[in-house]
Design a protein around this motif. Structure first.
Motif, PDB file in Angstrom:
ATOM      1  N   TYR A  88      63.336  44.341  53.718  1.00  0.00           N
ATOM      2  CA  TYR A  88      61.881  44.251  53.534  1.00  0.00           C
ATOM      3  C   TYR A  88      61.373  45.410  52.673  1.00  0.00           C
ATOM      4  CZ  TYR A  88      60.886  40.390  56.771  1.00  0.00           C
ATOM      5  OH  TYR A  88      60.794  39.167  57.372  1.00  0.00           O
ATOM      6  N   THR A 116      49.766  44.229  48.056  1.00  0.00           N
ATOM      7  CA  THR A 116      49.445  42.816  47.951  1.00  0.00           C
ATOM      8  C   THR A 116      49.462  42.481  46.462  1.00  0.00           C
ATOM      9  OG1 THR A 116      48.220  42.494  50.013  1.00  0.00           O
ATOM     10  CG2 THR A 116      47.456  41.245  48.119  1.00  0.00           C
ATOM     11  N   LEU A 160      48.871  37.253  46.499  1.00  0.00           N
ATOM     12  CA  LEU A 160      49.943  36.962  47.441  1.00  0.00           C
ATOM     13  C   LEU A 160      50.016  38.117  48.433  1.00  0.00           C
ATOM     14  CD1 LEU A 160      52.789  35.835  44.986  1.00  0.00           C
ATOM     15  CD2 LEU A 160      51.482  34.353  46.542  1.00  0.00           C
ATOM     16  N   VAL A 186      54.258  39.500  51.178  1.00  0.00           N
ATOM     17  CA  VAL A 186      55.525  39.175  50.513  1.00  0.00           C
ATOM     18  C   VAL A 186      56.499  40.258  50.959  1.00  0.00           C
ATOM     19  CG1 VAL A 186      56.698  38.883  48.305  1.00  0.00           C
ATOM     20  CG2 VAL A 186      54.313  38.160  48.575  1.00  0.00           C
ATOM     21  N   GLU A 198      63.397  40.276  46.541  1.00  0.00           N
ATOM     22  CA  GLU A 198      64.224  39.213  45.962  1.00  0.00           C
ATOM     23  C   GLU A 198      65.344  39.803  45.101  1.00  0.00           C
ATOM     24  OE1 GLU A 198      60.872  36.805  44.487  1.00  0.00           O
ATOM     25  OE2 GLU A 198      61.570  35.291  45.908  1.00  0.00           O
ATOM     26  N   ARG A 202      53.500  35.330  37.770  1.00  0.00           N
ATOM     27  CA  ARG A 202      52.713  36.337  38.480  1.00  0.00           C
ATOM     28  C   ARG A 202      51.640  37.005  37.648  1.00  0.00           C
ATOM     29  NH1 ARG A 202      56.871  39.433  41.914  1.00  0.00           N
ATOM     30  NH2 ARG A 202      57.658  37.766  43.244  1.00  0.00           N
ATOM     31  N   HIS A 262      56.875  44.175  43.501  1.00  0.00           N
ATOM     32  CA  HIS A 262      57.996  43.222  43.577  1.00  0.00           C
ATOM     33  C   HIS A 262      58.464  42.759  42.202  1.00  0.00           C
ATOM     34  CE1 HIS A 262      58.472  42.270  47.995  1.00  0.00           C
ATOM     35  NE2 HIS A 262      57.415  43.058  47.996  1.00  0.00           N
TER      36      HIS A 262
END
Lengths: 426, 426
Positions: free
Chosen positions: A256, A285, A294, A297, A301, A399, A406
């Motif tokens: 995470y 965010t 979003l 999250v 990834e 995005r 991210h």
């Protein structure tokens, strides 16, 4: 990585852009011709070495806690702080000067929201309360009686590589652009054991985790994650966690985003829904092009970055080099890393250094013959869920560029004819 | 160690001596009764914690290279030096204060034969000569061009635990008695690649490895080991190897006794037979009762030691504790560790923390309910070759007590009714 593994490894090939897999390199190295290109060791003339000064007299004595060589004093974290403050900002790991997968504790990246608190462990308490049958307060001594577990896991700040959302490529290298990720062996108590003991209400879907820093940094975490693989970490790479990483106690949520792994943990509140703290609304965010965002999250990834060659490490003459870097995924194990030397037109598989562990940094390596011409180096990771690291263009199409969080798009290093390596978009 | 692994793990049992396996503990912890015994957290009254001083003002700023908390200043290596010298002797890792399997670089054990040389990496050279087609001299820059590999491996001094050969038990704990073993992630170049390149004579069965310290520490190593998994290590736990561990270059021979992993490596000579250096004849050779000696005992045989509870860490009241420790084998992976609380009369299986890696430290854990009475704690490792760690009596029946090397017998900690833990023979 035994010889057997190499022999049974990926196909022996030399693709157009000069990338060789490792078996290819080793198969030809014995012949002498490639080896000469690769290494340029000096053929020894007299068969003897000079008697250096440090061999002429006894060396220095023992110390209780050791430090790196004085010749490595440039291997340090570089920090950026918010205007007018000293302890709010981030420091970055110099991955271009490191190798392997473990980050030494002195070089683990940091992100502090109000500096590093100087916590007396005897005074520190952990409170578990909220929707529980029995609110509990733990001393560190009480926590130390519980069964522990150790796991190697990366932590990556949600803002790592955020500069790559910017329209034009920012000058910088691995440390400045991608240095907010590190990897350690963490040891501590399973959060699930403590939540069981407190008697968490089955209808509670979230917890709040709060730190004992002056910022009161706090995040909401799904109960499912808390009960799955969350650890209250007391040790990092064998020793007690350092103040910069949460001494005496931090929450570890493998995979995470970094700031959910709350440092200086003092409070877990079991809640029905998320708390909507300042640290998960105004920050962390992802703002989208259409004005929506979003939120929550959580897992990182799949992503990879080449650490060598990279900016600041100039090529020194044509010949063979090892391209190496790090890959990771918050969803599981890295299954494959491919490397390109022509900006993504062709790819060659890299060797993954065993053991490949879930939610940990994975080291990849591939041999490359630099012919002295311009090249664009890229790496592309695939994790065991099948997810493939996207191009920067693809990520930004989804995005936009109004966020810093991210970023996991493919990054590019340009190698110039003069051997200089620079950050580019390709 | 996911919940799944635990559920699929060893049988749920509570044997007579109070040992519980981990599943047993977790299965009962939820009920509240065992949990109360285990932890004694305070039931929170007001549901709030005090606002500690470190939450009232911003904490300290960033530093380039971090250090442990000032509250952990007692977590240091303890050294013993030869009379009249300062840098000849050994320092030991405080495993009773650590957890996990990685040893932080500042606490890795040391054994120096003439202090720590202060080597300028730009001046350092590695010579490969002897029975080779082409003698070669490498700078560090030349070495850095080769393909590298990383592996986690323990190093243990051949003299570790040597005090347990003595007739009467020496007072001491994990650090004093068993602190000459540590574990790191090492990264470097395969020695086999360089020997291939130098064109080592196929009839050469040995190499000599020599350090650049004032002692010229040197050992003979079988060519088969050099070609199998030997690494010229440049990095330790991510960063450059520290001076105390061989900066800028050490030989890593996974699983082989410590001093063969020659630090400050400057010379590899390919030879027909062993060189019979001072460091493998007058030292590091096992004297037997009949006046003969075992020479060239290289791999470390399977071994384990309980790190907690242990001397210096007194028990604090009856109830549940975690017994934890380290196991390792120079022959491969640890397959099983059993723990006894009654001096070897009965045994319970411990949980092995994943991943279990060959020739690396393995962390084992088992829950134990101390009833306040006297107890003798022991651990017994089995490796994947089927070899079982012997009792001290069995080892001494074979080897006698005229040596200090390769002690791998079962060690015993006595727990007294007052909670004190001491070293005993049992």
């Amino acid at each position: 990585m035994s010889k057997k593994r190499l022999a049974a490894g990926q196909p022996d090939q030399a693709v157009g852009n000069g990338l060789l897999d490792r078996r290819g390199l080793l198969a030809t190295a014995g012949s002498g011709s490639v080896a000469a290109l690769l290494t340029r060791p000096t053929v020894a003339a007299a068969g003897e070495l000079a008697l250096e000064p440090w061999m002429r007299e006894p060396g220095s004595p023992f110390v209780g806690y050791g430090q790196p060589s004085r010749f490595e004093e440039k291997v340090v974290r570089v920090s950026t702080t918010a205007p007018g403050t000293t302890g709010t900002g981030a420091s970055r790991t110099p991955h271009h000067l490191l190798d392997g997968t473990i980050t030494p504790n002195g070089l683990h990246f940091e992100r502090h929201h109000s500096g590093i608190p100087d916590i007396d462990p005897d005074a520190h308490r952990l409170l578990i309360h909220g929707l529980v049958k029995r609110p509990l307060v733990f001393t560190l001594e009480a926590l130390a009686r519980y069964p522990m577990e150790s796991r190697i896991a990366f932590i990556e700040c949600g803002g790592n590589s955020g500069a790559l959302y910017q329209k034009d490529p920012v000058a910088g290298g691995v440390q400045a652009l991608h240095g907010l990720v590190s990897c350690s062996e963490w040891t501590g108590v399973r959060l699930a054991d403590l939540l069981d003991e407190a008697g968490a209400d089955p209808k509670a879907q979230w917890i709040l985790a709060e730190g004992a820093d002056a910022a009161g940094m706090s995040r909401s975490v799904p109960m499912a994650k808390a009960m799955d693989d969350a650890i209250l970490a007391l040790y990092q790479n064998g020793e007690r966690i350092r103040p910069s990483n949460g001494y005496p106690l931090r929450l570890l949520l493998p995979g995470y985003e970094g700031n959910m792994n709350v440092k200086w943990l003092r409070r877990i509140k079991v809640t029905e829904g998320p708390t909507m703290t300042k640290d998960e609304t105004s920050k962390y965010t992802i703002s989208l092009p259409d004005g929506k965002a979003l939120q929550f999250v959580f897992p990182i990834e799949a992503k990879s970055v080449i650490t060598r060659p990279s900016p600041g490490l100039a090529m020194k003459g044509v010949g063979l080099y090892e391209i190496t870097g790090l890959a990771w995924s918050g969803y599981g194990k890295i299954a494959k890393v491919e490397v390109s030397a022509d900006g993504g037109k062709s790819w060659a598989p890299a060797l993954l250094n065993e053991p490949v562990l879930a939610k940990a940094l994975t080291r990849f390596r591939v041999a490359w013959r630099w012919n002295g011409g311009p090249a664009i180096l890229q790496s592309r990771a695939t994790d065991d869920s099948g997810y493939v690291q996207p191009t920067r263009a693809r990520l930004i199409a989804d995005r936009g560029i109004r966020t810093i969080y991210h970023f996991n798009g493919i990054a590019s290093w340009a190698v110039g004819e003069n051997g200089e390596v620079t950050h580019v978009y390709a």
